[in-house]
Design a protein around this motif. Sequence first.
Motif, PDB file in Angstrom:
ATOM      1  N   THR A   1      -3.693  -8.038   5.259  1.00  0.00           N
ATOM      2  CA  THR A   1      -3.027  -7.560   4.053  1.00  0.00           C
ATOM      3  C   THR A   1      -3.174  -8.593   2.949  1.00  0.00           C
ATOM      4  O   THR A   1      -3.095  -9.799   3.188  1.00  0.00           O
ATOM      5  N   VAL A   2      -3.403  -8.102   1.740  1.00  0.00           N
ATOM      6  CA  VAL A   2      -3.513  -8.956   0.563  1.00  0.00           C
ATOM      7  C   VAL A   2      -2.734  -8.264  -0.555  1.00  0.00           C
ATOM      8  O   VAL A   2      -2.922  -7.079  -0.816  1.00  0.00           O
ATOM      9  N   TYR A   3      -1.831  -9.016  -1.172  1.00  0.00           N
ATOM     10  CA  TYR A   3      -1.044  -8.507  -2.291  1.00  0.00           C
ATOM     11  C   TYR A   3      -1.243  -9.424  -3.480  1.00  0.00           C
ATOM     12  O   TYR A   3      -1.226 -10.646  -3.327  1.00  0.00           O
ATOM     13  N   THR A   4      -1.399  -8.838  -4.653  1.00  0.00           N
ATOM     14  CA  THR A   4      -1.506  -9.611  -5.894  1.00  0.00           C
ATOM     15  C   THR A   4      -0.477  -9.074  -6.878  1.00  0.00           C
ATOM     16  O   THR A   4      -0.329  -7.857  -7.035  1.00  0.00           O
ATOM     17  N   ILE A   5       0.227 -10.001  -7.516  1.00  0.00           N
ATOM     18  CA  ILE A   5       1.246  -9.637  -8.487  1.00  0.00           C
ATOM     19  C   ILE A   5       1.171 -10.629  -9.647  1.00  0.00           C
ATOM     20  O   ILE A   5       0.819 -11.793  -9.452  1.00  0.00           O
ATOM     21  N   TYR A   6       1.442 -10.151 -10.844  1.00  0.00           N
ATOM     22  CA  TYR A   6       1.477 -11.010 -12.026  1.00  0.00           C
ATOM     23  C   TYR A   6       2.932 -11.250 -12.399  1.00  0.00           C
ATOM     24  O   TYR A   6       3.741 -10.317 -12.423  1.00  0.00           O
ATOM     25  N   ILE A   7       3.243 -12.514 -12.686  1.00  0.00           N
ATOM     26  CA  ILE A   7       4.624 -12.913 -12.963  1.00  0.00           C
ATOM     27  C   ILE A   7       4.645 -13.710 -14.264  1.00  0.00           C
ATOM     28  O   ILE A   7       3.853 -14.644 -14.432  1.00  0.00           O
ATOM     29  N   ALA A   8       5.547 -13.376 -15.160  1.00  0.00           N
ATOM     30  CA  ALA A   8       5.710 -14.115 -16.414  1.00  0.00           C
ATOM     31  C   ALA A   8       6.466 -15.400 -16.109  1.00  0.00           C
ATOM     32  O   ALA A   8       7.697 -15.473 -16.225  1.00  0.00           O
ATOM     33  N   ALA A   9       5.730 -16.410 -15.656  1.00  0.00           N
ATOM     34  CA  ALA A   9       6.308 -17.697 -15.273  1.00  0.00           C
ATOM     35  C   ALA A   9       5.191 -18.729 -15.276  1.00  0.00           C
ATOM     36  O   ALA A   9       4.014 -18.392 -15.422  1.00  0.00           O
ATOM     37  N   GLN A  10       5.571 -19.969 -15.091  1.00  0.00           N
ATOM     38  CA  GLN A  10       4.613 -21.063 -14.980  1.00  0.00           C
ATOM     39  C   GLN A  10       4.298 -21.305 -13.493  1.00  0.00           C
ATOM     40  O   GLN A  10       5.139 -21.036 -12.629  1.00  0.00           O
ATOM     41  N   PRO A  11       3.103 -21.843 -13.179  1.00  0.00           N
ATOM     42  CA  PRO A  11       2.762 -22.084 -11.776  1.00  0.00           C
ATOM     43  C   PRO A  11       3.796 -22.909 -11.008  1.00  0.00           C
ATOM     44  O   PRO A  11       4.124 -22.580  -9.865  1.00  0.00           O
ATOM     45  N   ASP A  12       4.348 -23.957 -11.629  1.00  0.00           N
ATOM     46  CA  ASP A  12       5.323 -24.779 -10.903  1.00  0.00           C
ATOM     47  C   ASP A  12       6.617 -24.019 -10.610  1.00  0.00           C
ATOM     48  O   ASP A  12       7.279 -24.270  -9.595  1.00  0.00           O
ATOM     49  N   GLU A  13       6.988 -23.061 -11.458  1.00  0.00           N
ATOM     50  CA  GLU A  13       8.171 -22.239 -11.196  1.00  0.00           C
ATOM     51  C   GLU A  13       7.936 -21.312  -9.999  1.00  0.00           C
ATOM     52  O   GLU A  13       8.824 -21.139  -9.158  1.00  0.00           O
ATOM     53  N   VAL A  14       6.747 -20.727  -9.924  1.00  0.00           N
ATOM     54  CA  VAL A  14       6.410 -19.851  -8.798  1.00  0.00           C
ATOM     55  C   VAL A  14       6.352 -20.680  -7.518  1.00  0.00           C
ATOM     56  O   VAL A  14       6.887 -20.278  -6.476  1.00  0.00           O
ATOM     57  N   TRP A  15       5.737 -21.861  -7.591  1.00  0.00           N
ATOM     58  CA  TRP A  15       5.669 -22.750  -6.426  1.00  0.00           C
ATOM     59  C   TRP A  15       7.068 -23.059  -5.895  1.00  0.00           C
ATOM     60  O   TRP A  15       7.347 -22.952  -4.712  1.00  0.00           O
ATOM     61  N   ARG A  16       7.959 -23.448  -6.797  1.00  0.00           N
ATOM     62  CA  ARG A  16       9.326 -23.794  -6.406  1.00  0.00           C
ATOM     63  C   ARG A  16      10.038 -22.587  -5.789  1.00  0.00           C
ATOM     64  O   ARG A  16      10.749 -22.713  -4.791  1.00  0.00           O
TER      65      ARG A  16
ATOM     66  N   SER B   1       9.390 -19.755  12.300  1.00  0.00           N
ATOM     67  CA  SER B   1       9.026 -21.165  12.396  1.00  0.00           C
ATOM     68  C   SER B   1       7.528 -21.252  12.169  1.00  0.00           C
ATOM     69  O   SER B   1       6.782 -20.350  12.519  1.00  0.00           O
ATOM     70  N   GLY B   2       7.132 -22.329  11.570  1.00  0.00           N
ATOM     71  CA  GLY B   2       5.718 -22.488  11.290  1.00  0.00           C
ATOM     72  C   GLY B   2       5.397 -23.905  10.886  1.00  0.00           C
ATOM     73  O   GLY B   2       6.214 -24.815  11.018  1.00  0.00           O
ATOM     74  N   GLU B   3       4.190 -24.033  10.387  1.00  0.00           N
ATOM     75  CA  GLU B   3       3.665 -25.336  10.001  1.00  0.00           C
ATOM     76  C   GLU B   3       2.893 -25.191   8.697  1.00  0.00           C
ATOM     77  O   GLU B   3       2.198 -24.187   8.492  1.00  0.00           O
ATOM     78  N   VAL B   4       3.003 -26.173   7.839  1.00  0.00           N
ATOM     79  CA  VAL B   4       2.217 -26.199   6.609  1.00  0.00           C
ATOM     80  C   VAL B   4       0.795 -26.602   6.991  1.00  0.00           C
ATOM     81  O   VAL B   4       0.574 -27.643   7.605  1.00  0.00           O
ATOM     82  N   ILE B   5      -0.161 -25.771   6.636  1.00  0.00           N
ATOM     83  CA  ILE B   5      -1.570 -26.033   6.935  1.00  0.00           C
ATOM     84  C   ILE B   5      -2.261 -26.618   5.701  1.00  0.00           C
ATOM     85  O   ILE B   5      -2.979 -27.596   5.792  1.00  0.00           O
ATOM     86  N   VAL B   6      -2.027 -25.985   4.547  1.00  0.00           N
ATOM     87  CA  VAL B   6      -2.589 -26.460   3.280  1.00  0.00           C
ATOM     88  C   VAL B   6      -1.462 -26.535   2.270  1.00  0.00           C
ATOM     89  O   VAL B   6      -0.686 -25.590   2.126  1.00  0.00           O
ATOM     90  N   CYS B   7      -1.373 -27.667   1.580  1.00  0.00           N
ATOM     91  CA  CYS B   7      -0.338 -27.856   0.565  1.00  0.00           C
ATOM     92  C   CYS B   7      -1.000 -28.468  -0.667  1.00  0.00           C
ATOM     93  O   CYS B   7      -1.318 -29.659  -0.680  1.00  0.00           O
ATOM     94  N   GLN B   8      -1.231 -27.639  -1.683  1.00  0.00           N
ATOM     95  CA  GLN B   8      -1.844 -28.082  -2.933  1.00  0.00           C
ATOM     96  C   GLN B   8      -0.985 -27.602  -4.103  1.00  0.00           C
ATOM     97  O   GLN B   8      -1.308 -26.623  -4.761  1.00  0.00           O
ATOM     98  N   PRO B   9       0.155 -28.273  -4.342  1.00  0.00           N
ATOM     99  CA  PRO B   9       1.058 -27.831  -5.408  1.00  0.00           C
ATOM    100  C   PRO B   9       0.406 -27.929  -6.779  1.00  0.00           C
ATOM    101  O   PRO B   9      -0.302 -28.887  -7.012  1.00  0.00           O
ATOM    102  N   PRO B  10       0.616 -27.013  -7.657  1.00  0.00           N
ATOM    103  CA  PRO B  10       1.264 -25.724  -7.473  1.00  0.00           C
ATOM    104  C   PRO B  10       0.254 -24.589  -7.326  1.00  0.00           C
ATOM    105  O   PRO B  10       0.500 -23.479  -7.808  1.00  0.00           O
ATOM    106  N   GLN B  11      -0.874 -24.824  -6.663  1.00  0.00           N
ATOM    107  CA  GLN B  11      -1.911 -23.791  -6.577  1.00  0.00           C
ATOM    108  C   GLN B  11      -1.985 -23.045  -5.254  1.00  0.00           C
ATOM    109  O   GLN B  11      -2.292 -21.858  -5.234  1.00  0.00           O
ATOM    110  N   ARG B  12      -1.783 -23.726  -4.133  1.00  0.00           N
ATOM    111  CA  ARG B  12      -2.047 -23.086  -2.841  1.00  0.00           C
ATOM    112  C   ARG B  12      -1.118 -23.635  -1.765  1.00  0.00           C
ATOM    113  O   ARG B  12      -0.957 -24.836  -1.615  1.00  0.00           O
ATOM    114  N   LEU B  13      -0.556 -22.703  -1.005  1.00  0.00           N
ATOM    115  CA  LEU B  13       0.263 -23.047   0.146  1.00  0.00           C
ATOM    116  C   LEU B  13      -0.145 -22.128   1.287  1.00  0.00           C
ATOM    117  O   LEU B  13      -0.088 -20.895   1.147  1.00  0.00           O
TER     118      LEU B  13
END
Length: 182
Positions: A21-36, A75-87
Amino acid sequence: MAMTDKSKSRDLDISRFSPETVYTIYIAAQPDEVWRALSSGEFSRQYFFGFAVEADLRACGAFIVRAPDGSEHISGEVIVCQPPQRLTITWDVNWPGLVEALGRTLVTYEIEPAGDAVRLTMTEAHDRPLSDDILSGGRQGWPAILSGLKSVLETGKPLAVKMPPPARMLAALKTLGVKLPG
């Protein structure tokens, strides 16, 4: 942190996973706000039906989602952490026998600037093919969760989404012998 093919702590080969599954949504916000919003309990409780994210935001860090009663639902594990672009995280629902029956789940959030907005793409991938009945639960829940995230960030108010339990998914899990909560 650079994406690797294997998690350091669990030797997880993510090249085996393919998107279901892949979902894409547009949000009126800044990348760091979405990351947080994606990585903190303060925000997630507002749009994720009271569930709270707890993330140690580094490769191999813990990723937990707590139910409103405080129990560890995911429960899980962080595999990739590239704030604020990819988690990218493993996303294992803590129901007895579920991971054994269905395999691991990998969730990736990609955050890209799009003018005055952000394009958020969420991918749910699995290490084996799953039936549409099994996938129907996520296909019901993820759009509501992501729409709630958008609403909280844009208006400060969560959506009042009411939906029944994912009957097809729960029936398919029961057939596989997975012990359901409740």
